[in-house]
Design an enzyme around this catalytic site. Structure first.
Site, mmCIF file in Angstrom:
data_model
loop_
_atom_site.group_PDB
_atom_site.id
_atom_site.type_symbol
_atom_site.label_atom_id
_atom_site.label_comp_id
_atom_site.label_asym_id
_atom_site.label_seq_id
_atom_site.Cartn_x
_atom_site.Cartn_y
_atom_site.Cartn_z
ATOM 1 N N ASP A 39 0.826 -1.217 0.000
ATOM 2 C CA ASP A 39 0.000 0.000 0.000
ATOM 3 C C ASP A 39 0.861 1.268 0.000
ATOM 4 O OD1 ASP A 39 -2.091 -1.841 0.394
ATOM 5 O OD2 ASP A 39 -1.985 -1.608 2.567
ATOM 6 N N GLU A 230 -11.504 -0.410 -3.122
ATOM 7 C CA GLU A 230 -10.700 0.193 -2.054
ATOM 8 C C GLU A 230 -9.656 1.124 -2.669
ATOM 9 O OE1 GLU A 230 -8.818 -3.076 -0.072
ATOM 10 O OE2 GLU A 230 -7.528 -3.564 -1.764
#
Length: 490
Positions: A39, A230
Site C-alpha cells: 500500500d 478500495e
C-alpha cells in the site's frame, strides 16, 4: 591507518560464496528486499521521495508453516527514501498502532498516507492510516521519518463521524494539499451487498482543518464511483483533480466492456473541484497479476518528481522470489504516462525506473542506502529510533557472503585515495569493496576487529583508484558487526 595483507584478504573472499539476492542485479523493483512493504504512498520533500508502506509481516502457524496474510498483525509502517529512485535509504518502521505504538488506542496500521504543512513557521509532517477497516488515525512529527506522536489520542475519523457509520470499509486514506494551502482527506471502500457492487457508495471526502489533525466539516459521499473496491488516491494535475481507486472483483465481462476497465484495476475520475462532483476518466494500472502472474488487491499512489510522473504500487514478486505464497506484498515504482493533460495507462515492470541522479561518494552515505542486497538486515540505531521504530538505521545480521550495492556512484576525476567506514563490532570480519559487481575490481579490503560495540571509523587506503561512474558493492565476511556509513576521501 591500518595495514592489511591484501593476499590474505583475497583468499578469504575467494572461499566465500555471495548470498543470492531476491531481485536480479540491474532490476529496480521491488524498491527494497529487506522487508515487505504494501500500500505505498509517496511524499516528495526537500529533493527526496519518501515511501510509506503497510508493514506486511509474515505469519506462521505452530508448525512453522506460512499462513495466508490476513493483515491482522500489522501495526507498523515502513519508511524508505531516495533522491534518485534507485538507491533507497531505509528509515525503519514507524511503531504506529497497538500498545507499543504511537496510537495506542488502535489495533492496526494499514494503508498510510503522508503530507506536510508549514505550521507556526516550521514544516510539520502528518501520517494518516487506517485502524483496520473502522477508522482513520493521524500521527505527526517534525521530520518525515519521525519520531511520530499521536496528537489527538484517538481516531480522526470513526464510525461516529457523520456520514461514516455506513461505510463498509472505513480505511485507505489519501491526502491532498491544494495550491491555496487547504487540505482534503479521501477515505472509504467496500461493497455493502452484492446488489450494490456496481455503485457501492462507500467513498468519502472531507476538508481538513488548518491544523491537519481535525476536520473542517463532515465527510461527504463521492458519488457514482463505479465498482469501487478500495484504495483512495488523489492528485492535482494541470488544474484538474483526479480521484483514483481500485475496482472490485464483482465485474462481469459485460461490465468491463461497458466501463472500459477490468476488475482489480486502478481507475481514475476527474473533477474541477477537490470535493467533486467527479466523472469517469481512465484506467491507469491493471492488476499486478496481469504483469507478474500473481494477483490480489491493487493499491497505488501517483506522484510527480523532478518533472516526471510515476506510479508506485505493490506486487507479490518479492515473496515469489523468496519461495513464499501467502499474499505478502512489496513496493514497485514505474513511469506514469500523462496524455492529453491527465494520467494514462501505465505498465508494471521488474526493471522499474531509471536512476535520476548519481550518488556522491565523497559525502557520508548511510550504509542502509541500497539499490540491492542479500543476506543482510537493518536495525534501528540510536535511542530515538529504537523507541519509535523509525529514524537512523544500520546494516546488521551480517554473515559470510552478505552483500549490498549502490548504483550510479560518480567518482568523477577526483582520484580518491582512501575509504572511511564507520562500524560497530563485537566480532571480526572483513569487507571487500568493489566496482561493477561483487566479483568486480576490488578497490579496498576493510578489516573488522572487535571494538566493544563502539562506533569506530576505519580508514583504508585504496588498492585501485576508480574514476567516473560505477556501481559500488560491499561484500562481507565474518559476523557480529554492523555497518553505519561509508565515504571516500580525496
Amino acid at each position: 591507518m591500518q595495514v592489511i595483507e591484501t593476499h590474505t584478504m583475497e583468499e578469504i573472499f575467494e572461499r566465500i560464496k555471495p548470498c543470492e539476492a531476491f531481485k536480479m542485479q540491474g532490476n529496480h523493483n521491488p524498491v527494497m528486499t529487506q522487508r515487505f512493504g504494501a500500500d505505498p504512498y509517496a511524499l516528495v520533500y526537500d529533493g527526496r521521495v519518501y515511501l510509506y508502506m503497510t508493514g506486511d509481516d509474515p505469519m506462521y502457524d505452530e508448525n512453522g508453516k506460512l499462513k495466508e496474510n490476513t493483515y491482522g498483525n500489522i501495526n507498523k509502517i515502513n519508511v524508505v527514501s531516495s533522491q534518485d529512485l534507485v538507491n533507497w535509504t531505509d528509515h525503519g518502521t514507524v511503531y504506529a498502532a497497538s500498545e507499543s505504538g504511537a496510537a495506542k488506542w488502535g489495533a492496526n496500521s494499514w494503508a498510510p498516507a503522508a503530507t506536510y504543512k508549514k505550521i507556526d513557521g516550521k514544516d510539520r509532517f502528518f501520517l494518516y492510516f487506517a485502524n483496520n477497516g473502522n477508522g482513520i488515525a493521524v500521527l505527526s512529527a517534525d521530520s518525515p521519518v519521525g519520531p511520530f506522536i499521536d496528537p489527538i489520542n484517538g481516531p480522526l475519523i470513526s464510525r461516529k463521524t457523520p456520514n461514516c457509520a455506513e461505510v463498509t470499509w472505513l480505511f485507505d486514506p489519501a491526502v491532498l494539499m491544494d495550491d491555496d494551502g487547504s487540505a482534503y482527506l479521501y477515505v472509504g471502500g467496500g461493497v455493502p451487498s452484492p446488489d450494490k457492487a456496481s455503485n457501492p457508495g462507500t467513498a468519502r471526502v472531507v476538508k481538513l482543518a488548518n491544523d491537519m489533525i481535525s476536520l473542517d466539516g463532515d465527510p461527504q459521499p463521492i458519488e457514482n464511483v463505479a465498482f469501487l473496491f478500495e484504495d483512495s488516491g488523489i492528485n492535482k494535475i494541470n488544474d484538474k483533480y483526479y480521484y483514483s481507486y481500485c475496482s472490485n472483483f464483482s465485474m462481469t465481462r459485460e461490465d468491463e466492456e461497458k466501463h472500459g476497465f477490468e476488475q482489480g484495476e486502478i481507475v481514475t475520475l476527474v473533477s474541477d473541484s477537490p470535493m467533486g462532483p467527479f466523472k469517469p476518466y481512465r484506467p491507469v494500472l491493471k492488476n499486478p497479476e496481469f504483469f507478474f502472474g500473481l494477483g490480489g488487491n491493487n493499491h497505488h499512489c501517483m506522484f510527480e518528481f523532478k518533472n516526471q510522473w510515476y506510479i508506485t504500487y505493490h506486487s507479490r514478486i518479492l515473496e515469489e522470489a523468496m519461495g513464499m505464497n501467502g499474499g505478502y506484498r512489496s513496493t514497485n515504482i514505474d513511469i506514469l504516462d500523462i496524455k492529453d493533460g491527465g494520467p494514462s495507462v501505465s505498465k508494471g515492470t521488474r526493471e522499474g525506473v531509471k536512476q535520476l541522479s548519481y550518488l556522491n561518494p565523497y559525502d557520508e552515505v548511510k550504509a542502509v542506502t541500497m539499490s540491492n542486497s542479500a543476506g543482510i538486515n537493518t536495525v534501528q540505531y540510536g535511542d530515538d529510533a529504537v523507541l519509535s521504530g523509525s529514524g537512523d538505521m544500520i546494516v546488521s545480521v551480517i554473515k559470510d557472503g552478505s552483500w549490498l550495492s549502490v548504483e550510479g556512484v560518480d567518482f568523477g576525476d577526483e582520484k580518491p585515495f582512501e575509504i572511511c567506514m564507520k562500524i560497530k563490532s563485537s566480532g571480526e570480519g572483513a569487507i571487500r569493496v568493489s566496482i561493477d559487481g561483487y566479483d568486480g575490481q576490488a578497490i579496498a579490503y576493510v578489516p573488522v576487529e572487535a571494538s566493544g560495540n563502539e562506533d569506530e571509523d576505519i580508514f583504508i587506503a585504496l588498492e585501485y583508484v576508480p574514476e567516473g561512474v560505477h556501481d559500488l558493492y560491499f561484500t562481507f565476511a565474518g559476523s557480529d558487526y554492523e555497518v553505519i556509513s561509508w565515504r571516500f576521501l580525496k
